[in-house]
Design a protein around this motif. Structure first.
Motif, PDB file in Angstrom:
ATOM      1  N   ARG A  14       0.839  -1.185   0.000  1.00 54.97           N
ATOM      2  CA  ARG A  14       0.000   0.000   0.000  1.00 54.97           C
ATOM      3  C   ARG A  14       0.881   1.243   0.000  1.00 54.97           C
ATOM      4  O   ARG A  14       1.772   1.400   0.830  1.00 54.97           O
ATOM      5  CB  ARG A  14      -0.898   0.006   1.246  1.00 54.97           C
ATOM      6  N   LEU A  15       0.635   2.150  -0.945  1.00 57.46           N
ATOM      7  CA  LEU A  15       1.390   3.391  -1.019  1.00 57.46           C
ATOM      8  C   LEU A  15       0.672   4.513  -0.284  1.00 57.46           C
ATOM      9  O   LEU A  15       1.261   5.248   0.485  1.00 57.46           O
ATOM     10  CB  LEU A  15       1.605   3.792  -2.483  1.00 57.46           C
ATOM     11  N   VAL A  16      -0.613   4.666  -0.538  1.00 50.26           N
ATOM     12  CA  VAL A  16      -1.406   5.722   0.086  1.00 50.26           C
ATOM     13  C   VAL A  16      -2.820   5.207   0.282  1.00 50.26           C
ATOM     14  O   VAL A  16      -3.257   4.275  -0.381  1.00 50.26           O
ATOM     15  CB  VAL A  16      -1.442   6.991  -0.797  1.00 50.26           C
ATOM     16  N   ASP A  17      -3.553   5.811   1.208  1.00 53.40           N
ATOM     17  CA  ASP A  17      -4.946   5.427   1.415  1.00 53.40           C
ATOM     18  C   ASP A  17      -5.845   6.014   0.335  1.00 53.40           C
ATOM     19  O   ASP A  17      -6.700   5.336  -0.216  1.00 53.40           O
ATOM     20  CB  ASP A  17      -5.421   5.880   2.797  1.00 53.40           C
ATOM     21  N   THR A  18      -5.653   7.306   0.053  1.00 53.94           N
ATOM     22  CA  THR A  18      -6.492   7.984  -0.933  1.00 53.94           C
ATOM     23  C   THR A  18      -5.636   8.495  -2.084  1.00 53.94           C
ATOM     24  O   THR A  18      -4.629   9.167  -1.862  1.00 53.94           O
ATOM     25  CB  THR A  18      -7.241   9.169  -0.298  1.00 53.94           C
ATOM     26  N   ILE A  19      -6.038   8.163  -3.289  1.00 58.28           N
ATOM     27  CA  ILE A  19      -5.357   8.643  -4.489  1.00 58.28           C
ATOM     28  C   ILE A  19      -6.302   9.558  -5.253  1.00 58.28           C
ATOM     29  O   ILE A  19      -7.486   9.254  -5.419  1.00 58.28           O
ATOM     30  CB  ILE A  19      -4.904   7.470  -5.385  1.00 58.28           C
ATOM     31  N   THR A  20      -5.766  10.689  -5.689  1.00 62.49           N
ATOM     32  CA  THR A  20      -6.512  11.598  -6.557  1.00 62.49           C
ATOM     33  C   THR A  20      -6.187  11.266  -8.005  1.00 62.49           C
ATOM     34  O   THR A  20      -5.019  11.092  -8.362  1.00 62.49           O
ATOM     35  CB  THR A  20      -6.144  13.062  -6.262  1.00 62.49           C
ATOM     36  N   ILE A  21      -7.226  11.162  -8.818  1.00 58.65           N
ATOM     37  CA  ILE A  21      -7.052  10.814 -10.230  1.00 58.65           C
ATOM     38  C   ILE A  21      -7.594  11.945 -11.096  1.00 58.65           C
ATOM     39  O   ILE A  21      -8.770  12.310 -10.983  1.00 58.65           O
ATOM     40  CB  ILE A  21      -7.794   9.513 -10.598  1.00 58.65           C
ATOM     41  N   PHE A  22      -6.748  12.510 -11.934  1.00 58.61           N
ATOM     42  CA  PHE A  22      -7.195  13.421 -12.980  1.00 58.61           C
ATOM     43  C   PHE A  22      -7.197  12.643 -14.291  1.00 58.61           C
ATOM     44  O   PHE A  22      -6.196  12.005 -14.636  1.00 58.61           O
ATOM     45  CB  PHE A  22      -6.265  14.634 -13.090  1.00 58.61           C
ATOM     46  N   THR A  23      -8.314  12.662 -15.001  1.00 65.15           N
ATOM     47  CA  THR A  23      -8.409  11.903 -16.248  1.00 65.15           C
ATOM     48  C   THR A  23      -8.825  12.813 -17.395  1.00 65.15           C
ATOM     49  O   THR A  23      -9.475  13.848 -17.201  1.00 65.15           O
ATOM     50  CB  THR A  23      -9.429  10.750 -16.140  1.00 65.15           C
ATOM     51  N   ASP A  24      -8.448  12.386 -18.593  1.00 71.63           N
ATOM     52  CA  ASP A  24      -8.832  13.131 -19.790  1.00 71.63           C
ATOM     53  C   ASP A  24      -8.781  12.190 -20.985  1.00 71.63           C
ATOM     54  O   ASP A  24      -8.178  11.109 -20.922  1.00 71.63           O
ATOM     55  CB  ASP A  24      -7.896  14.320 -20.011  1.00 71.63           C
ATOM     56  N   GLY A  25      -9.415  12.593 -22.051  1.00 69.48           N
ATOM     57  CA  GLY A  25      -9.385  11.830 -23.289  1.00 69.48           C
ATOM     58  C   GLY A  25      -9.651  12.743 -24.459  1.00 69.48           C
ATOM     59  O   GLY A  25     -10.260  13.811 -24.309  1.00 69.48           O
ATOM     60  N   GLY A  26      -9.183  12.345 -25.621  1.00 67.93           N
ATOM     61  CA  GLY A  26      -9.403  13.163 -26.800  1.00 67.93           C
ATOM     62  C   GLY A  26      -9.235  12.362 -28.069  1.00 67.93           C
ATOM     63  O   GLY A  26      -8.545  11.339 -28.086  1.00 67.93           O
ATOM     64  N   SER A  27      -9.886  12.821 -29.127  1.00 68.52           N
ATOM     65  CA  SER A  27      -9.812  12.159 -30.430  1.00 68.52           C
ATOM     66  C   SER A  27      -9.640  13.210 -31.512  1.00 68.52           C
ATOM     67  O   SER A  27     -10.324  14.235 -31.500  1.00 68.52           O
ATOM     68  CB  SER A  27     -11.092  11.357 -30.693  1.00 68.52           C
ATOM     69  N   ARG A  28      -8.725  12.971 -32.411  1.00 68.97           N
ATOM     70  CA  ARG A  28      -8.533  13.866 -33.549  1.00 68.97           C
ATOM     71  C   ARG A  28      -9.304  13.292 -34.736  1.00 68.97           C
ATOM     72  O   ARG A  28      -8.863  12.347 -35.376  1.00 68.97           O
ATOM     73  CB  ARG A  28      -7.050  14.008 -33.871  1.00 68.97           C
ATOM     74  N   GLY A  29     -10.469  13.858 -34.964  1.00 71.91           N
ATOM     75  CA  GLY A  29     -11.343  13.366 -36.021  1.00 71.91           C
ATOM     76  C   GLY A  29     -12.686  12.933 -35.476  1.00 71.91           C
ATOM     77  O   GLY A  29     -13.711  13.081 -36.122  1.00 71.91           O
ATOM     78  N   ASN A  30     -12.689  12.380 -34.285  1.00 64.77           N
ATOM     79  CA  ASN A  30     -13.909  11.976 -33.557  1.00 64.77           C
ATOM     80  C   ASN A  30     -14.961  11.301 -34.456  1.00 64.77           C
ATOM     81  O   ASN A  30     -16.007  11.887 -34.737  1.00 64.77           O
ATOM     82  CB  ASN A  30     -14.513  13.189 -32.850  1.00 64.77           C
ATOM     83  N   PRO A  31     -14.757  10.055 -34.883  1.00 62.44           N
ATOM     84  CA  PRO A  31     -13.656   9.181 -34.464  1.00 62.44           C
ATOM     85  C   PRO A  31     -12.381   9.397 -35.277  1.00 62.44           C
ATOM     86  O   PRO A  31     -12.421   9.905 -36.388  1.00 62.44           O
ATOM     87  CB  PRO A  31     -14.225   7.788 -34.705  1.00 62.44           C
ATOM     88  N   GLY A  32     -11.287   8.970 -34.667  1.00 58.52           N
ATOM     89  CA  GLY A  32      -9.977   9.068 -35.283  1.00 58.52           C
ATOM     90  C   GLY A  32      -8.931   8.650 -34.272  1.00 58.52           C
ATOM     91  O   GLY A  32      -9.263   8.035 -33.246  1.00 58.52           O
ATOM     92  N   PRO A  33      -7.665   8.957 -34.521  1.00 55.60           N
ATOM     93  CA  PRO A  33      -6.632   8.658 -33.519  1.00 55.60           C
ATOM     94  C   PRO A  33      -7.013   9.298 -32.183  1.00 55.60           C
ATOM     95  O   PRO A  33      -7.402  10.465 -32.140  1.00 55.60           O
ATOM     96  CB  PRO A  33      -5.369   9.296 -34.109  1.00 55.60           C
ATOM     97  N   ALA A  34      -6.898   8.526 -31.108  1.00 52.96           N
ATOM     98  CA  ALA A  34      -7.382   9.005 -29.810  1.00 52.96           C
ATOM     99  C   ALA A  34      -6.446   8.544 -28.699  1.00 52.96           C
ATOM    100  O   ALA A  34      -5.573   7.698 -28.903  1.00 52.96           O
ATOM    101  CB  ALA A  34      -8.798   8.498 -29.552  1.00 52.96           C
ATOM    102  N   LEU A  40      -2.059  10.293 -11.404  1.00 54.72           N
ATOM    103  CA  LEU A  40      -2.331   9.902 -10.025  1.00 54.72           C
ATOM    104  C   LEU A  40      -1.516  10.762  -9.065  1.00 54.72           C
ATOM    105  O   LEU A  40      -0.305  10.914  -9.241  1.00 54.72           O
ATOM    106  CB  LEU A  40      -1.977   8.430  -9.794  1.00 54.72           C
ATOM    107  N   LEU A  41      -2.188  11.306  -8.053  1.00 55.84           N
ATOM    108  CA  LEU A  41      -1.534  12.122  -7.032  1.00 55.84           C
ATOM    109  C   LEU A  41      -1.759  11.498  -5.658  1.00 55.84           C
ATOM    110  O   LEU A  41      -2.827  10.939  -5.391  1.00 55.84           O
ATOM    111  CB  LEU A  41      -2.094  13.547  -7.030  1.00 55.84           C
ATOM    112  N   ASP A  42      -0.756  11.615  -4.784  1.00 55.04           N
ATOM    113  CA  ASP A  42      -0.929  11.099  -3.430  1.00 55.04           C
ATOM    114  C   ASP A  42      -1.638  12.131  -2.556  1.00 55.04           C
ATOM    115  O   ASP A  42      -2.112  13.170  -3.044  1.00 55.04           O
ATOM    116  CB  ASP A  42       0.412  10.663  -2.831  1.00 55.04           C
ATOM    117  N   GLU A  43      -1.690  11.862  -1.250  1.00 53.95           N
ATOM    118  CA  GLU A  43      -2.445  12.739  -0.353  1.00 53.95           C
ATOM    119  C   GLU A  43      -1.812  14.113  -0.194  1.00 53.95           C
ATOM    120  O   GLU A  43      -2.451  15.052   0.277  1.00 53.95           O
ATOM    121  CB  GLU A  43      -2.602  12.050   1.008  1.00 53.95           C
TER     122      GLU A  43
END
Length: 367
Positions: A14-34, A40-43
């Motif tokens: 166990r590294l940390v009890d609570t992990i903060t997650i920032f997520t994102d996604g993107g596609s060039r063409g939608n659909p297309g290469p994505a 992940l950040l610790d406390e």
């Protein structure tokens, strides 16, 4: 539905009890290469891990869910008991929170997989943030799209407390991208240094504007304003010595100049190829990457070296490599090489500051 193997988690401490997650996604063409990415950040809000997964063909929404799914998997693998998730996809956040139904069949499986992982944590929450609050994940998405491959970043380097303080002289001729990267590392205390002077060989570049915006001391020294290379070189040397620099780094500097004896083995350059191949006059920027692709190379990379009075000559300090892919363009290869440059140059500067570089003939020994 994803099947979870409970034995997998026990292999990790166990590294940390609570992990903060920032997520994102993107596609060039939608659909297309994505690409879908997570950070992940610790406390203490220190980065633990970050990754972008490249998807050859997908929509924006699939990329967003991919970023979340891979982030949840990694957080659980690292032993988190709770997660706080932030995404700039309002649709995904409201679907996960039950405010919107998942009507698209293509998203339903990813939604169910994400929800499966969420239920394995003791607690979780997901909130919407605007893109300006999600810059790290957004940057990773674009890096993966440019490279057309996964991008992975480990734990953020520790504060540099072992090296002596350096006064850097930075020589630029173009965008100043490397200069700003170095300055950011200084601000984050990952480099024990300060930029004592920036010298630009041109007055009308983006790098000049970036230098001014950063509040760094700037001098414009244009080769055409001097009668010969000796006068041009003397002006540069005088400015550097007057600024009391103990290391000069060329950061996209395109002019040959004569290095004064006082700065012998104290001027570094980074070249976007594996020297001695693809070096010399005119071999800079896309010219290098075009030549590498044209030659059919399977591997490229970058080279940090001490400078001499010849183009791209001098003892090699370090090299880092990356693959050349069959469908590479100069742009995609340049992006992949630059990722290695961002690692190689700071490492070389730290080695210099620690007194670990010894030049013997045309070789640099690290002790």
């Amino acid at each position: 539905m994803r099947v979870f193997c409970s034995s997998r988690r026990r292999r990790y401490n166990r590294l940390v009890d609570t992990i903060t997650i920032f997520t994102d996604g993107g596609s060039r063409g939608n659909p297309g290469p994505a690409a879908g990415a997570f950070v992940l950040l610790d406390e203490n809000q220190k980065r633990i891990f970050a990754k972008a997964k490249f998807l050859p063909h997908a929509t924006n929404n699939i990329a967003e869910y991919t970023g979340l799914l891979t982030g949840l998997e990694k957080a659980y693998e690292l032993g988190a008991s709770a997660v706080k998730i932030y995404s700039d996809s309002e649709l995904m956040v409201k679907q996960i929170n039950g405010e919107y139904k998942v009507k698209n069949e293509g998203l339903r499986e990813l939604f169910e997989q994400c929800f499966d992982w969420l239920t394995k944590f003791k607690s979780w929450q997901i909130k919407h943030v605007f893109r300006e609050k999600n810059k790290q994940a957004d940057k990773l998405v674009n890096q993966a799209l440019d490279a057309k491959s996964d991008v992975e970043i480990g734990e953020k380097p520790a504060i540099d407390t072992t090296s002596k303080h350096l006064r850097l002289g930075v020589l630029i001729s173009g965008s100043g991208r490397t200069l700003i990267n170095i300055q950011q590392l200084i601000k984050e205390k990952q480099l024990n240094a300060e930029v004592a002077i920036v010298i630009s060989s041109r007055s009308d570049t983006v790098g000049v504007e970036k230098t001014k915006q950063a509040g760094l001391p700037l001098e414009i020294v244009r080769k055409k304003d001097y009668p010969d290379v000796n006068a041009f070189s003397k002006k540069i040397g005088d400015l550097l010595i007057e600024a009391k620099v103990n290391l000069v780094i060329q950061a996209g500097w395109l002019c040959l100049w004569k290095i004064p004896p006082e700065l012998d083995n104290k001027v570094m350059n980074i070249h976007p190829a594996l020297l001695p191949a693809f070096g010399g006059q005119g071999m800079w920027g896309h010219n290098v990457h075009e030549a590498v692709i044209e030659a059919g190379c399977k591997v490229s990379g970058c080279t940090v070296h001490f400078c001499t009075n010849e183009y791209d000559k001098g003892p090699i300090i370090s090299q880092r490599t990356c693959p050349v892919k069959d469908d590479d363009t100069p742009d995609t290869l340049a992006a992949r090489v630059f990722e290695q440059e961002c690692i190689a140059y700071p490492e070389a500067i730290k080695l210099f500051a620690s007194g670990k570089l010894f030049v013997i003939g045309n070789r640099v020994l690290t002790k």
